[in-house]
Enzyme design. Structure first.
Site, PDB file in Angstrom:
ATOM      1  N   CYS A  12       3.615  -7.396  -3.820  1.00  0.00           N
ATOM      2  CA  CYS A  12       4.768  -6.489  -3.656  1.00  0.00           C
ATOM      3  C   CYS A  12       4.349  -5.029  -3.695  1.00  0.00           C
ATOM      4  CB  CYS A  12       5.795  -6.767  -4.742  1.00  0.00           C
ATOM      5  SG  CYS A  12       6.306  -8.475  -4.736  1.00  0.00           S
ATOM      6  N   HIS A  29      10.725  -1.064  -4.328  1.00  0.00           N
ATOM      7  CA  HIS A  29      10.551  -2.418  -3.803  1.00  0.00           C
ATOM      8  C   HIS A  29      11.868  -3.176  -3.981  1.00  0.00           C
ATOM      9  CE1 HIS A  29       9.153  -6.351  -3.054  1.00  0.00           C
ATOM     10  NE2 HIS A  29       9.070  -6.723  -4.315  1.00  0.00           N
ATOM     11  N   ASN A  79      13.883 -10.312  -0.632  1.00  0.00           N
ATOM     12  CA  ASN A  79      12.601  -9.677  -0.962  1.00  0.00           C
ATOM     13  C   ASN A  79      11.600  -9.963   0.162  1.00  0.00           C
ATOM     14  OD1 ASN A  79      10.067  -9.055  -1.987  1.00  0.00           O
ATOM     15  ND2 ASN A  79      10.432  -9.964  -3.992  1.00  0.00           N
TER      16      ASN A  79
END
Ligand SMILES: CC(C)(COP(=O)(O)OP(=O)(O)OC[C@H]1O[C@@H](n2cnc3c(N)ncnc32)[C@H](O)[C@@H]1OP(=O)(O)O)[C@@H](O)C(=O)NCCC(=O)NCCS
Length: 330
Positions: free
Chosen positions: A113, A257, A287
């Site tokens: 990430c 993020h 995500n």
């Protein structure tokens, strides 16, 4: 020394929209549970046979067009992903072939990430030293082909979506671009968010037993990830502010993020940032890991939430654990 500016941005999200209700038909979950805990309403999935490098091609073309540059202007490729098209070679090589620019270097970044910010940091160093003038940085993921669509994997499956974001980075002498990047990792937590199989440390790397046990699916300690994110993200954001002698009020927009809306709300609250200074689009895409920050930044610009001259903070935490921040002037 030159600075590194974002010359153009692009994104590509697959067309197939998968809603929470669609997932609830496959395993025991609900739209209400997913929305409440994560803020996600829907995500995009690729059709079979599509890899992250395929998603990166249209994202790259859009970023080049946005920058007013041609493919031939790219001197180096950095590809951030936790889902490489193949075990090897890296997706940077696969993308380079699909773009038709043989010969230039291609580097994969495997810092899940945080991968996009790690990639920004590497590109910034290449550009500042004068090694390259124009770098393509991509964050792209195809999660959907590797998720477990069953009750066992539901905690993780509902979170992730496919997508790609791309930026063209270039040297600038103007008062713009990357001010600093801050990278961290703590491998003691590697198994709190990981996919074990296939693994080079086992021979064979993949067996029927592994698959029966579901060890080829990603696994997550959701509470640990949440706790670490709300602890580390404010710290790494403050680290970037301190390094530049700035205060939280100097930030025009935080583009975090997109892992969980609740994480981002907690972080903003801890920092004293009002909601209008935080960009979120997780409800649309879930995500998309290395893709999430470039997609969010691109959409923030398109929606007028971020504009030329703004001071933007990027921050991420994820598998590794890795966490990172980047302060930049658009
Ligand atoms: C995953 C996450 C949403 C789970 O929320 P939580 O409040 O911690 O939930 P828990 O894991 O304690 O589970 C609560 C209950 O919901 C259930 N549950 C888990 N996933 C579910 C789902 N998709 N649908 C319905 N129920 C679910 C659990 O089985 C548990 O049931 P039980 O109480 O009967 O045992 C949360 O931990 C989180 O967002 N963590 C961060 C994850 C992340 O950001 N990952 C990516 C990092 S890059």
């Amino acid at each position: 020394m030159p600075r590194t500016a974002i010359l153009g941005l692009g994104q590509y999200l697959p067309e197939r929209v998968v809603t929470n209700d669609d997932l609830a038909k496959m395993f025991d979950t609900s739209d209400e549970w997913i929305r409440q805990r994560t803020g996600i309403s829907e995500r995009r999935y690729v059709e079979d046979g599509t890899g992250p490098a395929d998603l990166a091609v249209p994202a790259t073309k859009q970023a080049l067009e946005n920058a007013g540059l041609e493919l031939e202007d790219i001197e180096f490729i950095i590809f951030a992903t936790l889902n490489p098209d193949y075990f090897f070679p890296g997706s940077g090589c696969i993308l380079q072939d699909k773009l038709g620019v043989p010969g230039i270097g291609a580097l994969d970044v495997r810092a899940p990430c945080s991968g996009f910010i790690y990639g920004l940091s590497a590109a910034d160093a290449f550009i500042k030293t004068g090694m390259y003038k124009r770098i393509l940085l991509v964050g792209a993921e195809v999660h959907s082909s590797g998720l477990e669509f069953a009750d066992r994997g539901r905690d993780l499956t509902v979170l992730f979506g496919d997508g790609a974001g791309a930026v063209i980075l270039g040297a600038t002498e103007k008062d713009e671009g990357i001010l600093s990047t801050h990278l961290h990792a703590d491998g003691r937590y590697a198994k709190d968010l990981w996919m074990e199989i296939p693994a080079a440390c086992y021979s064979p790397r993949l067996t029927k037993e592994h698959m029966d046990e579901g060890r080829h699916y990603p696994k997550m300690n959701g509470r640990k990830v949440f706790k670490m994110a709300v602890e580390k993200l404010p710290k790494v954001i403050n680290e970037a502010l301190d390094a530049n002698g700035l205060a939280i009020d100097d930030i025009d927009l935080l583009v975090p993020h997109q892992a969980n809306l609740r994480i981002n709300e907690f972080v903003a609250q801890k920092l004293g940032l009002p909601p209008e200074k935080v960009y979120n689009n997780i409800h649309r895409y879930g995500n998309t890991t290395a893709g999430s920050i470039p997609i969010a930044l691109n959409e923030a610009i398109q929606e007028g939430r971020a504009k030329k001259g703004d001071t933007i903070m990027l921050a991420a935490l994820g598998s590794g654990f890795t966490w990172a921040s980047c302060l930049l002037k658009l």
